[in-house]
Design an enzyme around this catalytic site. Structure first.
Site, PDB file in Angstrom:
ATOM      1  N   THR A 160      -3.382   4.815 -19.287  1.00 45.94           N
ATOM      2  CA  THR A 160      -4.229   5.170 -18.376  1.00 45.94           C
ATOM      3  C   THR A 160      -4.593   3.933 -17.491  1.00 45.94           C
ATOM      4  O   THR A 160      -4.430   2.774 -17.823  1.00 45.94           O
ATOM      5  CB  THR A 160      -5.880   5.752 -18.828  1.00 45.94           C
ATOM      6  OG1 THR A 160      -6.223   4.700 -19.698  1.00 45.94           O
ATOM      7  CG2 THR A 160      -5.596   7.148 -19.868  1.00 45.94           C
ATOM      8  N   GLY A 202       4.868  -3.299  -0.467  1.00 42.32           N
ATOM      9  CA  GLY A 202       4.349  -2.623  -1.540  1.00 42.32           C
ATOM     10  C   GLY A 202       4.097  -3.464  -2.879  1.00 42.32           C
ATOM     11  O   GLY A 202       3.871  -2.910  -3.927  1.00 42.32           O
ATOM     12  N   LYS A 256      -4.809 -11.328 -18.560  1.00 48.41           N
ATOM     13  CA  LYS A 256      -3.649 -11.486 -19.188  1.00 48.41           C
ATOM     14  C   LYS A 256      -3.971 -12.739 -19.794  1.00 48.41           C
ATOM     15  O   LYS A 256      -3.412 -12.860 -21.298  1.00 48.41           O
ATOM     16  CB  LYS A 256      -2.413 -11.704 -18.150  1.00 48.41           C
ATOM     17  CG  LYS A 256      -2.167 -10.253 -17.762  1.00 48.41           C
ATOM     18  CD  LYS A 256      -1.027 -10.530 -16.664  1.00 48.41           C
ATOM     19  CE  LYS A 256      -0.802  -8.982 -16.152  1.00 48.41           C
ATOM     20  NZ  LYS A 256       0.053  -9.045 -14.962  1.00 48.41           N
TER      21      LYS A 256
END
Lengths: 256, 256
Positions: free
Chosen positions: B101, B212, B230
């Site tokens: 998700t 993109g 991260k």
């Protein structure tokens, strides 16, 4: 805490540094991984040092002893003359074989017997020795699979570079399409000197020998033999091949 | 052959590609690893598709269906309206949770419940979602350890780069002294353009958006938030820390 009993075969440069690391980092490894590494025996050409209890050999003392130039079979009350690696592996109950004898590419040398013996005992095997895998890859891995033994040969395949561990573990499930690299330290030094400083091949080789990077007889390195062995192991392990030396073409850097 | 039953939560870009890989490579994985991957359920925002037998969902059909824009809860006879991820995880017997998700950095979002629920069931967890680990690292990993569950979060930590897998597995037993790198794709594109082609920051950002690579609102990337998340995960996993966002200083590339 889980205890792991280790038999080390081969007490040259690699073996000594392995023992040194165990002596230096045992506490760290206990804390970080919950593993107690115990050295049950160290075997070299003329005998072995063998622990007399489950707590293993006094590794720090043993490292000092062998680094002073003594042989393992004369170490304190633990030394045993004449006993061979295969005998030690057969007689002792240990969990892991660390194989660090010199690579023999004629018939695999003593390492072949050590590794097959350890497989018979269901041990995990960590090998810095390339010989048995380059020469008898299929036979050795088949037997290990049948006995459910892990064969860990990263140390034999450009240990410090990301080769087998990355190819097998980190890239599991992916399709690896290509492996390329400079797999040999001497070659790497010479090619770097030639490229970065415009040094001639002969001069770079002599420098490498002066620095102790290259052997007096550098042919194993500069004629690509070492790289060929490592390439075979990468092809077999990462690309699921069963190649031997006869299957590949080798060209050294002597005519670069 | 060992069968592994998977529950996938989240069927956006990552989830769809995961299903596509399973559909494309199941035979290859069976042959190479002796593992049969079975998708028992796919959960998205408004419901789920749930298998009615041990052989799992027809993954190839499901991939086509969701790639055509349909919702999982309307898939053939397998679709179930309204059911939540936690309900699916609690009711089904599966081996692995794949959590995909979208990352929620306010309270962890639905992913937190999915992961804690899967730990309660003793499942292995693979997460591409950073939220619960950045926000509740200590709590989540403690609970996983107590339940003997593996938490695999490489996919949340610069998946394609050698970060956690290499740091934890390949470098096991070593002392890692430093980790540095460009951990964010948009940042990497912009910095590369600036360095290689002398492009101005604004121009490079606009190009990245046109291609993109960058979002319309690029702040998550260029202000260092993604990299901060991260970095925390790398610090915690590889360096055994328990850091959160409050513990680190973040500076983006907007003023480079």
């Amino acid at each position: 805490m889980k205890t792991v009993k280790i038999i080390l075969t081969g007490c040259g440069g690699v073996g000594k540094e392995f023992l040194q690391l165990i002596a230096d980092r045992n506490e760290e490894i206990k804390e970080k991984y919950g593993l107690g590494l115990v050295v049950s025996a160290v075997v070299d050409c003329y005998g072995a040092a063998i622990a007399d209890s489950n707590s293993g050999l006094p590794v720090a003392d043993l490292v000092d002893f062998v680094k002073e130039g003594h042989e393992v079979q004369t170490f304190s009350t633990y030394g045993k003359d004449e006993i061979t690696g295969v005998e030690v592996i057969t007689q002792l109950d240990a969990d892991v074989l660390v194989e660090a004898t010199p690579t023999d590419l004629i018939d695999g040398g003593a390492a072949k017997g050590h590794i097959l013996g350890a497989i018979d005992k269901g041990m995990e095997i960590v090998s810095a020795n390339k010989g048995p895998f380059v020469l008898f890859y299929k036979e050795v891995f088949k037997k290990a699979r049948e006995n459910n033994c892990g064969l860990h040969i990263s140390a034999a395949t450009a240990a410090a570079l990301p080769t087998l561990d990355v190819g097998i573990t980190c890239l599991a499930g992916t399709r690896v399409s290509l492996a390329e690299g400079i797999l040999n330290g001497t070659t790497n030094y010479i090619l770097s000197e030639m490229r970065n400083n415009g040094t001639a091949y002969d001069t770079a080789l002599k420098e490498a020998q002066k620095l102790g990077i290259a052997e007096t007889d550098p042919s194993y390195d500069v004629e690509g033999k070492d790289t060929a062995n490592k390439t075979i192991l990468i092809a077999n392990r990462v690309f699921n091949k069963t190649l031997g030396l006869a299957d590949i073409t080798v060209e050294g850097i002597t005519k670069v």
